[in-house]
Design a protein around this motif. Structure first.
Motif, mmCIF file in Angstrom:
data_model
loop_
_atom_site.group_PDB
_atom_site.id
_atom_site.type_symbol
_atom_site.label_atom_id
_atom_site.label_comp_id
_atom_site.label_asym_id
_atom_site.label_seq_id
_atom_site.Cartn_x
_atom_site.Cartn_y
_atom_site.Cartn_z
ATOM 1 N N LEU A 49 -6.903 4.279 47.361
ATOM 2 C CA LEU A 49 -7.619 4.067 46.107
ATOM 3 C C LEU A 49 -7.055 2.885 45.328
ATOM 4 N N LEU A 50 -5.723 2.807 45.274
ATOM 5 C CA LEU A 50 -5.114 1.715 44.531
ATOM 6 C C LEU A 50 -5.431 0.359 45.162
ATOM 7 N N LEU A 51 -5.364 0.274 46.499
ATOM 8 C CA LEU A 51 -5.704 -0.979 47.170
ATOM 9 C C LEU A 51 -7.167 -1.346 46.948
ATOM 10 N N SER A 52 -8.048 -0.348 46.972
ATOM 11 C CA SER A 52 -9.471 -0.630 46.751
ATOM 12 C C SER A 52 -9.709 -1.167 45.351
ATOM 13 N N ILE A 53 -9.057 -0.533 44.369
ATOM 14 C CA ILE A 53 -9.236 -0.987 42.991
ATOM 15 C C ILE A 53 -8.683 -2.398 42.819
ATOM 16 N N ILE A 54 -7.497 -2.640 43.382
ATOM 17 C CA ILE A 54 -6.902 -3.979 43.258
ATOM 18 C C ILE A 54 -7.769 -5.012 43.967
ATOM 19 N N TYR A 55 -8.357 -4.643 45.111
ATOM 20 C CA TYR A 55 -9.228 -5.577 45.823
ATOM 21 C C TYR A 55 -10.444 -5.949 44.968
ATOM 22 N N MET A 56 -11.051 -4.955 44.346
ATOM 23 C CA MET A 56 -12.218 -5.244 43.520
ATOM 24 C C MET A 56 -11.840 -6.070 42.305
ATOM 25 N N LEU A 57 -10.714 -5.747 41.698
ATOM 26 C CA LEU A 57 -10.284 -6.531 40.547
ATOM 27 C C LEU A 57 -9.938 -7.952 40.949
ATOM 28 N N ALA A 58 -9.276 -8.100 42.127
ATOM 29 C CA ALA A 58 -8.930 -9.451 42.583
ATOM 30 C C ALA A 58 -10.179 -10.256 42.903
ATOM 31 N N ALA A 59 -11.191 -9.599 43.519
ATOM 32 C CA ALA A 59 -12.439 -10.306 43.816
ATOM 33 C C ALA A 59 -13.118 -10.760 42.542
ATOM 34 N N GLN A 60 -13.115 -9.900 41.533
ATOM 35 C CA GLN A 60 -13.716 -10.288 40.261
ATOM 36 C C GLN A 60 -12.945 -11.420 39.608
ATOM 37 N N ALA A 61 -11.576 -11.347 39.701
ATOM 38 C CA ALA A 61 -10.770 -12.400 39.103
ATOM 39 C C ALA A 61 -10.967 -13.732 39.818
ATOM 40 N N LEU A 62 -11.084 -13.691 41.155
ATOM 41 C CA LEU A 62 -11.326 -14.928 41.904
ATOM 42 C C LEU A 62 -12.697 -15.501 41.594
ATOM 43 N N HIS A 63 -13.676 -14.615 41.425
ATOM 44 C CA HIS A 63 -15.014 -15.098 41.076
ATOM 45 C C HIS A 63 -15.012 -15.787 39.723
ATOM 46 N N VAL A 64 -14.311 -15.183 38.777
ATOM 47 C CA VAL A 64 -14.236 -15.803 37.451
ATOM 48 C C VAL A 64 -13.392 -17.070 37.499
ATOM 49 N N GLY A 65 -12.269 -16.984 38.263
ATOM 50 C CA GLY A 65 -11.369 -18.139 38.294
ATOM 51 C C GLY A 65 -11.910 -19.305 39.084
ATOM 52 N N SER A 66 -12.873 -19.055 39.994
ATOM 53 C CA SER A 66 -13.405 -20.144 40.803
ATOM 54 C C SER A 66 -14.456 -20.971 40.076
ATOM 55 N N GLU A 67 -14.995 -20.453 39.002
ATOM 56 C CA GLU A 67 -15.980 -21.211 38.232
ATOM 57 C C GLU A 67 -15.276 -22.283 37.410
ATOM 58 N N LEU A 68 -15.904 -23.490 37.393
ATOM 59 C CA LEU A 68 -15.326 -24.585 36.612
ATOM 60 C C LEU A 68 -15.503 -24.309 35.130
ATOM 61 N N PRO A 69 -14.438 -24.480 34.370
ATOM 62 C CA PRO A 69 -14.555 -24.186 32.937
ATOM 63 C C PRO A 69 -15.152 -25.343 32.122
ATOM 64 N N PHE A 70 -15.728 -26.329 32.792
ATOM 65 C CA PHE A 70 -16.300 -27.477 32.069
ATOM 66 C C PHE A 70 -17.544 -27.957 32.803
ATOM 67 N N LYS A 71 -18.367 -28.719 32.094
ATOM 68 C CA LYS A 71 -19.602 -29.283 32.653
ATOM 69 C C LYS A 71 -19.756 -30.726 32.164
ATOM 70 N N ILE A 72 -20.500 -31.501 32.942
ATOM 71 C CA ILE A 72 -20.828 -32.885 32.551
ATOM 72 C C ILE A 72 -22.296 -32.904 32.139
ATOM 73 N N VAL A 73 -22.541 -33.124 30.908
ATOM 74 C CA VAL A 73 -23.891 -33.171 30.333
ATOM 75 C C VAL A 73 -24.080 -34.534 29.689
ATOM 76 N N ASN A 74 -25.076 -35.275 30.178
ATOM 77 C CA ASN A 74 -25.373 -36.607 29.644
ATOM 78 C C ASN A 74 -24.144 -37.502 29.661
ATOM 79 N N ASN A 75 -23.506 -37.492 30.837
ATOM 80 C CA ASN A 75 -22.312 -38.322 31.041
ATOM 81 C C ASN A 75 -21.199 -37.993 30.041
ATOM 82 N N GLN A 76 -21.265 -36.736 29.494
ATOM 83 C CA GLN A 76 -20.217 -36.302 28.572
ATOM 84 C C GLN A 76 -19.588 -35.008 29.112
#
Length: 409
Positions: A49-76
């Motif tokens: 159970l603990l490994l399953s929970i940690i796996y799901m939390l890690a997958a969610q954290a990687l999904h959030v962490g893999s998104e770029l925290p910035f965007k280029i809009v109109n060359n800005q």
């Protein structure tokens, strides 16, 4: 014709049954194996159970962490997380982007750690609660054995555990305890039967001797020498009767009291004083003391024997002139207390324990004494123990003793 020989007789059938072979120890459902499987399985389930929970939390954290925290809009370069205002050069932009990504990754790791700790705490609480419940279920036969042992020690030897279930160590312990109770019950039953038979067999000839002696002493034509001999034999017979009664009472009082009724210790002490008052007046001993009500659950006859023996000893082992005996009853800290104090000879402290031994007196044996048979204090101690109490003797300053009987209410 040649004679036909009869077939040999069949061997006799054995009268004993072959002993069934027990399974190997490692195949028996012992408590050790059951607890090992139980807690090993619980640990495995909790780990999964603990490994399953940690796996799901890690997958969610990687999904959030893999998104770029910035965007280029109109060359800005824009971001809802990081501040890129005032960044114009490419070197400054790269540094700001790396800092922003590292900040987002750290936030994801912190979130993963916090949620993992919460999951661990929740699983620990569940594991402890489930382990406590399962341990209580496994060890519940021990509570049953303990409760039965307490009931047996209290009153009833006929109770048995009769534990059912798997053939483990607890069942083996319960069966052994039941066998021990069977032996104890047979021993106590045999003792009671022996006491009853001895009571009849010993009292009957003594009663016959007393009757014959009294008949011969009532003959007016008997010579004085024969009358004197009869009186001596009658006194010896009376002493033997007292000894038999004391021994039988001592044998009965060593057991626990099964039938208990409310008994006022003050009333018991008053009856003992009434039976001893004539002897006290003859010896010039004053009986005094205040007796307040102290009701306990016990056997009135045996409790009266305690008071009678203590008061009689206090009167008989006293000083020749100006002696006194003080009898007090009261309630103290949930116990009914009977205190008998008296004047008398000085008793060394090291002689106190010997007074409670059968046929023992102060520096003397029972033979050659006219004050009893030496069983009074032994009977008093046995009766007190049978009621769950105790009796203590202390030497009194100036001579005499202070006997204190404490019985639970």
């Amino acid at each position: 014709m040649p004679s036909v020989q009869a077939p040999p007789p069949a061997p006799p059938k054995p009268t004993w049954e072959p002993k069934q072979q027990e399974p190997p120890y490692w195949l028996r459902p012992t408590i050790r194996i059951r607890l090992t499987l139980l807690y090993g399985g619980m640990f495995l389930i909790a780990g999964i159970l603990l490994l399953s929970i940690i796996y799901m939390l890690a997958a969610q954290a990687l999904h959030v962490g893999s998104e770029l925290p910035f965007k280029i809009v109109n060359n800005q370069l824009t971001s809802s997380v990081c501040d890129f205002s005032g960044v114009t050069t490419s070197e400054a932009i790269n540094t700001a982007m790396n800092s922003c990504v590292n900040h987002q990754r750290q936030q994801a790791l912190d979130t993963l750690l916090n949620r993992s700790l919460l999951a661990l705490v929740g699983l620990s609480v569940i594991a402890f609660a489930f382990g406590y419940a399962m341990a209580g279920r496994v060890l519940s036969p021990l509570g049953r054995i303990t409760r039965t042992a307490r009931r047996v020690a209290g009153t009833d030897l006929s109770r048995r555990i009769e534990l059912d279930g798997p053939d483990d160590e607890l069942k083996e312990l319960a069966d052994t305890f039941d066998e021990m109770l069977d032996r104890l019950e047979r021993a106590f039953t045999a003792q009671q039967r022996f006491v009853g038979n001895a009571s009849h067999e010993l009292r009957t000839p003594l009663a016959i001797n007393r009757t014959l002696l009294e008949v011969h002493l009532s003959d007016p034509q008997a010579p004085p020498e024969l009358k004197q001999l009869g009186k001596t034999l009658l006194a010896t017979n009376e002493r033997s009767e007292q000894l038999v009664e004391g021994l039988l009472l001592l044998a009965r009082s060593d057991n626990q009291i099964v039938e208990r009724k409310p008994v006022d210790l003050a009333e018991v002490a008053s009856r003992a004083i009434d039976q001893t008052r004539a002897e006290a007046e003859e010896r010039g001993v004053e009986i005094r003391g205040e007796r307040t009500s102290a009701v306990i659950q016990g056997n009135g006859v045996l409790l009266e024997r305690i008071a009678l023996n203590l008061v009689q000893n206090a009167v008989r082992y006293n000083i020749p002139e100006g002696g006194w005996v003080e009898v007090v009853t009261e309630l103290q800290s949930g116990h009914a207390v009977l205190v008998v104090s008296n004047t008398g000879p000085v008793v060394p402290a090291y002689e106190i324990d010997n007074l409670f031994e059968p046929f023992k007196r102060l520096r003397t044996e029972r033979t050659g004494s006219d004050k009893g048979v030496g069983l009074g204090l032994s009977i008093a101690r046995s009766v007190a123990r049978a009621h769950g109490g105790r009796i203590v003797a202390d030497p009194r300053e100036g001579g005499g003793l202070v006997m204190r009987v404490s019985l639970p209410v």
